[in-house]
Structures are given as structure tokens and as C-alpha cells.
Design a protein around this motif. Structure first.
Motif, PDB file in Angstrom:
ATOM      1  N   SER A 249       0.859  -1.181   0.000  1.00  0.00           N
ATOM      2  CA  SER A 249       0.000   0.000   0.000  1.00  0.00           C
ATOM      3  C   SER A 249       0.895   1.230   0.000  1.00  0.00           C
ATOM      4  O   SER A 249       1.406   1.613   1.041  1.00  0.00           O
ATOM      5  CB  SER A 249      -0.914   0.002   1.230  1.00  0.00           C
ATOM      6  OG  SER A 249      -1.654   1.193   1.285  1.00  0.00           O
ATOM      7  N   ASP A 250       1.147   1.789  -1.127  1.00  0.00           N
ATOM      8  CA  ASP A 250       1.913   3.027  -1.304  1.00  0.00           C
ATOM      9  C   ASP A 250       3.359   2.995  -0.819  1.00  0.00           C
ATOM     10  O   ASP A 250       4.088   3.922  -1.092  1.00  0.00           O
ATOM     11  CB  ASP A 250       1.213   4.221  -0.633  1.00  0.00           C
ATOM     12  CG  ASP A 250      -0.137   4.501  -1.261  1.00  0.00           C
ATOM     13  OD1 ASP A 250      -0.334   4.109  -2.424  1.00  0.00           O
ATOM     14  OD2 ASP A 250      -0.985   5.108  -0.590  1.00  0.00           O
ATOM     15  N   GLY A 251       3.790   2.012  -0.095  1.00  0.00           N
ATOM     16  CA  GLY A 251       5.153   2.005   0.429  1.00  0.00           C
ATOM     17  C   GLY A 251       6.005   0.928  -0.206  1.00  0.00           C
ATOM     18  O   GLY A 251       5.537   0.090  -0.965  1.00  0.00           O
ATOM     19  N   ALA A 252       7.286   0.967   0.123  1.00  0.00           N
ATOM     20  CA  ALA A 252       8.217  -0.011  -0.420  1.00  0.00           C
ATOM     21  C   ALA A 252       8.103  -1.352   0.306  1.00  0.00           C
ATOM     22  O   ALA A 252       8.383  -2.384  -0.270  1.00  0.00           O
ATOM     23  CB  ALA A 252       9.641   0.516  -0.320  1.00  0.00           C
ATOM     24  N   ALA A 253       7.704  -1.315   1.569  1.00  0.00           N
ATOM     25  CA  ALA A 253       7.587  -2.545   2.361  1.00  0.00           C
ATOM     26  C   ALA A 253       6.142  -3.039   2.337  1.00  0.00           C
ATOM     27  O   ALA A 253       5.202  -2.250   2.336  1.00  0.00           O
ATOM     28  CB  ALA A 253       8.022  -2.293   3.798  1.00  0.00           C
ATOM     29  N   PRO A 254       5.966  -4.355   2.321  1.00  0.00           N
ATOM     30  CA  PRO A 254       4.605  -4.894   2.356  1.00  0.00           C
ATOM     31  C   PRO A 254       3.896  -4.525   3.665  1.00  0.00           C
ATOM     32  O   PRO A 254       4.522  -4.474   4.716  1.00  0.00           O
ATOM     33  CB  PRO A 254       4.802  -6.401   2.275  1.00  0.00           C
ATOM     34  CG  PRO A 254       6.205  -6.624   1.871  1.00  0.00           C
ATOM     35  CD  PRO A 254       6.966  -5.411   2.241  1.00  0.00           C
TER      36      PRO A 254
END
Length: 139
Positions: free
Chosen positions: A98-103
Motif C-alpha cells: 500500500s503506497d510504500g516499499a515494504a509490504p
């Protein structure tokens, strides 16, 4: 071992592909006798890697180079992966972003199994996920 060997061949300006039961060097540049010997020695494993890639692609998976991983996107923000472990086994993992590099959400579906078991479990999960989403949308 096989991914490292094929990366080394690629670094020498060549690529390897399967042609029936043979290995074929593409754009062959000179390779060392040691590398040629290793390719012969590991030919059955290399051919098996190409078979796995072909099978995964037939089931709609994206194959990463050298059989190290496979991916199938199952929704806009969720993917399932089949990763080759250092010991030659496979792990199936899924993640949602969601919008970030990490799950933001992740889980291991099965770990350290042979490729056929990993592909079967991954395909079963994809099917379950798609059926579950359809039921949620319908209801």
C-alpha cells in the motif's frame, strides 16, 4: 549453484538456453574450459530449471532469471512469489503493498519444498484467493 554458474556465463557475454535435451550457447563468446566442464556436469539440473520455468509460465507466472523466483500478481496490490532457497528448495510467499516499499501484509504459504509442490500450493492459493474475492464482491 546453477544460478551462479549461469550468471557467470552471462558475464562472459553468453547466454544458455535449452534446445530439447541439449544446452545451447547463444551469442557464444569464448568461455573457459572450466565453465564448459561445469555446464556439462550440471546439464541435467540446468535443463530441469528450464523445464520449471516453462511449466510456471504455462500457469501464468512471471519467471525471474535463472529460476530464482516466480511471481504472479493476484490483485492490484497483492502478489504471490515462489522463491528458490539456497538449499535448492522453494518457498511460497504472498505480500500486499500500500503506497510504500515494504509490504503491509505478508505471509508464508509453504516453505522449503520441491518445486512441483511449491507450484501446486501457489496455484491453489491463487485459485482460493480469486474465488474468495469473487464471493466477497458478490456478497
Amino acid at each position: 549453484m546453477i544460478p551462479l554458474l549461469l550468471k557467470e556465463v552471462e558475464g562472459m557475454g553468453c547466454a544458455v538456453e535449452a534446445e530439447r535435451d541439449k544446452l545451447k550457447l547463444l551469442d557464444p563468446r569464448p568461455i573457459t574450459d572450466e565453465i564448459r566442464s561445469l555446464l556439462r556436469k550440471h546439464k541435467p539440473e540446468i535443463l530441469k530449471m528450464f523445464e520449471r520455468e516453462k511449466l510456471a509460465k504455462q500457469h501464468g507466472w512471471i519467471a525471474f532469471p535463472y529460476g530464482e523466483a516466480f511471481e504472479k500478481q493476484i490483485s492490484r496490490d497483492t502478489s504471490v512469489f515462489i522463491f528458490l532457497e539456497d538449499d535448492g528448495t522453494y518457498t511460497v510467499w504472498r505480500a500486499t503493498w500500500s503506497d510504500g516499499a515494504a509490504p503491509v501484509k505478508e505471509s508464508t504459504i509453504i516453505e522449503r519444498v520441491d518445486f512441483e509442490t511449491a507450484l501446486e500450493r501457489a496455484n491453489n492459493y491463487v485459485q482460493w484467493f480469486q474465488n474468495n474475492r469473487w464471493i466477497q464482491k458478490k456478497g
